[in-house]
Design a protein around this motif. Structure first.
Motif, PDB file in Angstrom:
ATOM      1  N   ALA A 296      51.885  -2.805  36.310  1.00 55.14           N
ATOM      2  CA  ALA A 296      52.643  -1.623  36.741  1.00 55.14           C
ATOM      3  C   ALA A 296      52.444  -0.472  35.759  1.00 55.14           C
ATOM      4  CB  ALA A 296      54.127  -1.969  36.861  1.00 55.14           C
ATOM      5  N   ALA A 297      52.464  -0.785  34.458  1.00 54.18           N
ATOM      6  CA  ALA A 297      52.238   0.258  33.449  1.00 54.18           C
ATOM      7  C   ALA A 297      50.822   0.799  33.533  1.00 54.18           C
ATOM      8  CB  ALA A 297      52.505  -0.308  32.050  1.00 54.18           C
ATOM      9  N   GLU A 298      49.864  -0.089  33.793  1.00 58.20           N
ATOM     10  CA  GLU A 298      48.470   0.319  33.904  1.00 58.20           C
ATOM     11  C   GLU A 298      48.264   1.249  35.100  1.00 58.20           C
ATOM     12  OE1 GLU A 298      44.318  -2.113  33.678  1.00 58.20           O
ATOM     13  OE2 GLU A 298      45.761  -2.797  35.177  1.00 58.20           O
ATOM     14  N   VAL A 299      48.808   0.868  36.246  1.00 54.60           N
ATOM     15  CA  VAL A 299      48.698   1.715  37.441  1.00 54.60           C
ATOM     16  C   VAL A 299      49.400   3.044  37.203  1.00 54.60           C
ATOM     17  CG1 VAL A 299      49.363   1.929  39.867  1.00 54.60           C
ATOM     18  CG2 VAL A 299      48.442  -0.232  39.016  1.00 54.60           C
ATOM     19  N   GLY A 300      50.553   3.004  36.550  1.00 53.49           N
ATOM     20  CA  GLY A 300      51.258   4.239  36.231  1.00 53.49           C
ATOM     21  C   GLY A 300      50.424   5.153  35.354  1.00 53.49           C
ATOM     22  N   GLY A 301      49.672   4.562  34.412  1.00 50.65           N
ATOM     23  CA  GLY A 301      48.797   5.359  33.558  1.00 50.65           C
ATOM     24  C   GLY A 301      47.681   6.028  34.343  1.00 50.65           C
ATOM     25  N   LEU A 302      47.107   5.299  35.299  1.00 52.97           N
ATOM     26  CA  LEU A 302      46.055   5.892  36.126  1.00 52.97           C
ATOM     27  C   LEU A 302      46.610   7.030  36.986  1.00 52.97           C
ATOM     28  CD1 LEU A 302      44.094   2.717  37.302  1.00 52.97           C
ATOM     29  CD2 LEU A 302      43.511   4.294  35.467  1.00 52.97           C
ATOM     30  N   LEU A 303      47.816   6.822  37.483  1.00 59.43           N
ATOM     31  CA  LEU A 303      48.433   7.892  38.284  1.00 59.43           C
ATOM     32  C   LEU A 303      48.776   9.101  37.416  1.00 59.43           C
ATOM     33  CD1 LEU A 303      50.762   5.806  40.640  1.00 59.43           C
ATOM     34  CD2 LEU A 303      48.518   6.809  41.152  1.00 59.43           C
ATOM     35  N   LEU A 304      49.015   8.881  36.132  1.00 61.20           N
ATOM     36  CA  LEU A 304      49.250  10.001  35.217  1.00 61.20           C
ATOM     37  C   LEU A 304      47.994  10.864  35.091  1.00 61.20           C
ATOM     38  CD1 LEU A 304      51.118  11.438  33.231  1.00 61.20           C
ATOM     39  CD2 LEU A 304      50.309   9.860  31.446  1.00 61.20           C
TER      40      LEU A 304
END
Length: 483
Positions: free
Chosen positions: A183-191
């Motif tokens: 979830a944190a990784e996907v959130g980083g990509l969306l950032l």
């Protein structure tokens, strides 16, 4: 002792026995669809998406061809996932590819795969990802001793030890950590996507204009090489096979997990590639040595560089955790087939983990980290140069679908690949192309004055020697008289 005392003693013994952990050699279905998707997405999305789009942009030469390459990579991965969906639902096993190779070609071929996976593919990946984590965390939190940067090694070892401890607590702890990390990784990509959207709304920022003639189609060789990097960035979804025996309602959830994961990954890759293109332009992408850092610097200044260092570190540790979970299951499967390695087959049913196999794997990964700290970039090259070994066995796994359909027609197949044999043939052809491409690359490289192709040969040669030793040991055990 009277009857009452005997009954009391028996009851006490039964109580004590019931309170002890129950161990068995069989994994049980404890994972749901969400855990499976998070595991697959986490193992696939690594540091590659922060580097590969730059090379793909330079090799394709135009936005349509660049985006087309990433879409094609998703389509090919989806075809491969459908092939694995048939294999994993027909032959669910913690051994994954190892189990398919054993059923199709015998345990000698599967042992060589298990050895290559243990010696380089899995343990090498954990060690390399640990160094990626350490290198990028060093940028965000520098750590020096006597003027020497010790952060990369310290952080690499710490990452392995912490994740080892988490996964030793059980499959639930490991997959829970995986869910949060992914979830944190996907959130980083969306950032990263958000940064491009912010730049798109800033009138002062305009990406570089495309060069004249940029829309021309790339040469076949250039596009083919671009696809090598694209498919490497998509690699890892096949690891789903290693949790096939632990997935609830595996007949439906395995297909769902694979298809949904590929769709999510493809969407994320297209979004991130668009963000790079929108923020830097095609020419800027092709020239960039650190795509995400360059984009975040344009959007947020030097703070953006720190942010991206943390994002890459998160991506690396997410892949480490997923690789740690699935990798140990190969060693467990090998231990079940070879009595001399029987201790690897211990399954802690209370925690749902192949405990001994995991410990051996992680010890080997730490030793490789030590080797990497001693040899530097030579270790990284050594692991990368074994890519042909991986693609060889991946090709054999694809061919196993044809072999097992012919050899075991009566086996129940809850899911069958649509458009058989066309789609499996496309997948096999892709694997063959990747094998040829990786061989071509390795033959053009050298390490320590030797052609790099010998590294893969050496890995398989050592595996053959171990295989001979195990066969001889099994023969002596069978021939020795029983007392």
């Amino acid at each position: 002792m009277n009857d009452h005392a005997l009954r009391a003693a028996s009851a006490e013994a039964a109580r004590r026995q019931a309170s002890r952990p129950v161990f068995s050699n069989e994994p049980s279905a404890v994972l749901g669809l969400r855990e499976a998707v998070m595991l697959i997405v986490g193992v696939v999305i690594g540091a590659g998406i922060f580097k590969a789009p730059s090379m793909v942009a330079g090799m394709t030469g135009s936005a349509p061809w660049m985006f087309g390459a990433w879409i094609l990579g998703g389509v090919i991965s989806l075809i491969g996932a459908l092939c694995y969906a048939e294999l994993t639902t027909a032959y669910p096993s913690a051994g994954g590819d190892y189990h398919f190779l054993k059923r199709a070609y015998g345990r000698s071929v599967s042992f060589l795969f298990g050895w290559a996976r243990f010696s380089v593919i899995t343990t090498g990946s954990i060690a390399l990802l640990a160094f990626v984590f350490g290198d990028y965390l060093q940028q965000a939190l520098p750590l020096y001793l006597g003027g020497r940067a010790i952060g990369p090694v310290v952080y690499a070892v710490t990452a392995i030890l912490v994740l080892w401890w988490i996964n030793s607590r059980g499959i639930k702890a490991g997959t829970s950590a995986q869910t949060w990390l992914t979830a944190a990784e996907v959130g980083g990509l969306l950032l990263i996507v958000a940064a491009a959207l912010w730049l798109a709304g800033a009138t002062s920022h305009q990406p570089a204009a495309p060069a004249a003639g940029a829309a021309a189609a790339p040469s076949l060789s250039s596009f083919g090489l671009a696809m090598v990097f694209v498919l490497l960035t998509y690699g890892g979804w096949n690891e789903a096979g290693y949790i096939s025996a632990e997935l609830k309602d595996k007949r439906r959830n395995m297909v769902r997990a694979l298809v949904l994961s590929i769709l999510v990954i493809t969407a994320l890759y297209l979004l991130v590639t668009w963000a790079y293109w929108r923020g830097l332009g095609l020419e800027g992408m092709a020239k960039s040595q650190a795509l995400a850092a360059d984009l975040m610097r344009v959007a947020f200044g030097t703070v953006g560089e720190k942010i991206i260092a943390v994002l890459v570190a998160v991506a690396a540790v997410t892949s480490i955790n997923a690789t740690m979970i699935v990798g140990a299951r190969t060693n467990y499967a090998v231990g079940r087939d070879w009595p001399a390695l029987g201790k690897l087959a211990f399954w802690d049913s209370e925690r749902g983990t192949p405990a001994n196999a995991m410990h051996v794997q992680n010890i080997a990964a730490l030793l490789l980290v030590a080797l990497g700290a001693w040899t530097g970039s030579g270790f990284r090259s050594m692991v990368e140069f074994t890519a042909p070994v991986f693609w060889l066995f991946f090709l054999l796994s694809g061919l196993a679908l044809f072999v097992l359909r012919r050899r075991e027609p009566a086996t129940e197949r809850p899911f069958k690949v649509p458009l058989y044999p066309l789609l499996p043939l496309l997948f096999v052809a892709t694997c063959a192309y990747m094998l040829w491409s990786s061989l071509s690359y390795v033959y053009s490289q050298s390490l320590g004055g030797l052609n790099a192709a010998w590294i893969g040969v050496a890995v398989l040669a050592v595996g053959l020697l171990l295989l001979l030793a195990l066969d001889r040991g099994a023969g002596r055990t069978a021939a020795s008289p029983r007392p």
